[in-house]
Design a protein around this motif. Sequence first.
Motif, mmCIF file in Angstrom:
data_model
loop_
_atom_site.group_PDB
_atom_site.id
_atom_site.type_symbol
_atom_site.label_atom_id
_atom_site.label_comp_id
_atom_site.label_asym_id
_atom_site.label_seq_id
_atom_site.Cartn_x
_atom_site.Cartn_y
_atom_site.Cartn_z
ATOM 1 N N LEU A 21 0.829 -1.201 0.000
ATOM 2 C CA LEU A 21 0.000 0.000 0.000
ATOM 3 C C LEU A 21 0.867 1.255 0.000
ATOM 4 N N GLN A 22 1.939 1.239 0.779
ATOM 5 C CA GLN A 22 2.849 2.388 0.839
ATOM 6 C C GLN A 22 3.422 2.693 -0.546
ATOM 7 N N GLN A 23 3.799 1.650 -1.297
ATOM 8 C CA GLN A 23 4.330 1.866 -2.653
ATOM 9 C C GLN A 23 3.299 2.534 -3.552
ATOM 10 N N LEU A 24 2.064 2.067 -3.495
ATOM 11 C CA LEU A 24 1.007 2.655 -4.318
ATOM 12 C C LEU A 24 0.739 4.109 -3.931
ATOM 13 N N VAL A 25 0.690 4.361 -2.629
ATOM 14 C CA VAL A 25 0.437 5.718 -2.138
ATOM 15 C C VAL A 25 1.574 6.645 -2.539
ATOM 16 N N GLU A 26 2.814 6.206 -2.345
ATOM 17 C CA GLU A 26 3.967 7.033 -2.732
ATOM 18 C C GLU A 26 3.902 7.391 -4.205
ATOM 19 N N SER A 36 6.335 13.401 -1.273
ATOM 20 C CA SER A 36 6.579 12.109 -0.643
ATOM 21 C C SER A 36 5.432 11.849 0.333
ATOM 22 N N TYR A 37 5.347 10.612 0.784
ATOM 23 C CA TYR A 37 4.307 10.276 1.754
ATOM 24 C C TYR A 37 4.463 11.105 3.026
ATOM 25 N N ILE A 38 5.695 11.252 3.511
ATOM 26 C CA ILE A 38 5.892 12.014 4.744
ATOM 27 C C ILE A 38 5.530 13.482 4.545
ATOM 28 N N GLN A 39 5.830 14.036 3.379
ATOM 29 C CA GLN A 39 5.447 15.424 3.106
ATOM 30 C C GLN A 39 3.925 15.561 3.095
ATOM 31 N N TYR A 72 14.761 17.757 7.336
ATOM 32 C CA TYR A 72 15.071 17.692 5.904
ATOM 33 C C TYR A 72 13.800 17.865 5.073
ATOM 34 N N GLN A 73 12.742 17.144 5.426
ATOM 35 C CA GLN A 73 11.485 17.247 4.680
ATOM 36 C C GLN A 73 10.894 18.651 4.795
ATOM 37 N N ALA A 74 10.992 19.247 5.983
ATOM 38 C CA ALA A 74 10.489 20.606 6.173
ATOM 39 C C ALA A 74 11.279 21.601 5.318
ATOM 40 N N ASP A 75 12.594 21.396 5.199
ATOM 41 C CA ASP A 75 13.403 22.248 4.322
ATOM 42 C C ASP A 75 12.842 22.218 2.903
ATOM 43 N N ARG A 76 12.558 21.022 2.417
ATOM 44 C CA ARG A 76 12.051 20.881 1.047
ATOM 45 C C ARG A 76 10.666 21.504 0.898
ATOM 46 N N LEU A 77 9.800 21.268 1.879
ATOM 47 C CA LEU A 77 8.466 21.856 1.818
ATOM 48 C C LEU A 77 8.526 23.385 1.873
ATOM 49 N N GLU A 78 9.429 23.897 2.699
ATOM 50 C CA GLU A 78 9.565 25.352 2.818
ATOM 51 C C GLU A 78 10.132 25.946 1.523
ATOM 52 N N GLN A 79 11.111 25.283 0.932
ATOM 53 C CA GLN A 79 11.672 25.754 -0.345
ATOM 54 C C GLN A 79 10.599 25.819 -1.431
ATOM 55 N N ASN A 80 9.644 24.907 -1.372
ATOM 56 C CA ASN A 80 8.558 24.888 -2.352
ATOM 57 C C ASN A 80 7.384 25.784 -1.961
ATOM 58 N N GLY A 81 7.512 26.491 -0.841
ATOM 59 C CA GLY A 81 6.482 27.436 -0.427
ATOM 60 C C GLY A 81 5.244 26.799 0.176
ATOM 61 N N LEU A 82 5.360 25.535 0.609
ATOM 62 C CA LEU A 82 4.187 24.830 1.131
ATOM 63 C C LEU A 82 4.018 24.983 2.642
ATOM 64 N N ILE A 83 5.088 25.319 3.334
ATOM 65 C CA ILE A 83 5.048 25.599 4.773
ATOM 66 C C ILE A 83 5.960 26.775 5.070
ATOM 67 N N VAL A 84 5.791 27.339 6.249
ATOM 68 C CA VAL A 84 6.757 28.304 6.792
ATOM 69 C C VAL A 84 7.101 27.851 8.204
ATOM 70 N N HIS A 109 -5.086 19.210 -4.014
ATOM 71 C CA HIS A 109 -4.871 18.643 -5.349
ATOM 72 C C HIS A 109 -4.668 17.123 -5.287
ATOM 73 N N VAL A 110 -3.886 16.627 -4.313
ATOM 74 C CA VAL A 110 -3.593 15.187 -4.245
ATOM 75 C C VAL A 110 -4.632 14.400 -3.456
ATOM 76 N N LEU A 111 -5.408 15.066 -2.628
ATOM 77 C CA LEU A 111 -6.320 14.356 -1.731
ATOM 78 C C LEU A 111 -7.373 13.508 -2.444
ATOM 79 N N PRO A 112 -8.044 13.991 -3.488
ATOM 80 C CA PRO A 112 -9.052 13.130 -4.134
ATOM 81 C C PRO A 112 -8.462 11.813 -4.664
ATOM 82 N N GLY A 113 -7.313 11.873 -5.312
ATOM 83 C CA GLY A 113 -6.671 10.658 -5.812
ATOM 84 C C GLY A 113 -6.223 9.749 -4.684
ATOM 85 N N HIS A 114 -5.759 10.353 -3.601
ATOM 86 C CA HIS A 114 -5.331 9.588 -2.433
ATOM 87 C C HIS A 114 -6.513 8.837 -1.826
#
Length: 169
Positions: A21-26, A36-39, A72-84, A109-114
């Motif tokens: 299931l994790q592979q499909l979700v990712e 990513s799933y964690i993001q 690390y994940q927060a760095d990436r999310l922040e760089q993409n403007g998704l969190i502060v 955007h991803v929630l309906p498919g998820h």
Amino acid sequence: MEPTPRHIAAYFALMEAGALLQQLVEKQLRDEGNLSYIQFRVLAQLAEAPDQSVRMTDLADGVVYSRSGLTYQADRLEQNGLIVRTPSPDDERSVTVTITEAGREALAHVLPGHIDLVARELFGPLSEEDVTAMADVLTRVRDNLRNAPRRRAPRRRPAAGGDDGRPSR
């Protein structure tokens, strides 16, 4: 309790089902939102939080992820403007994470498919009674694991010989 063959089979079935299931979700999250799933979990937890903000340490505990990995994940999310991230108003040593409008849009955007994927792949082969039983069982297991004392790996002792942990020659 001594594990029986049925216990072992149940354990392996749970682990395999979770991995599949994790592979499909990712894949779905990457394909539809470059997340990513964690993001995704971070954004979802922030979106549900009061004021859509959570302390970084509480977020790591909530998504069951290491603090360094979450940084690390927060760095990436922040760089993409998704969190502060901002200093916590309650504790100058803490950091508060807040989802941005772009983060809410990415999640939407991803929630309906998820939801469709999980409904089809996880819940599709189950009856409502199965889902009720699964929720009850997994909630008890989760609560037991969350309430267990955290165990850390024992500290490694230096090998006999040198001060640097290497054997002397």
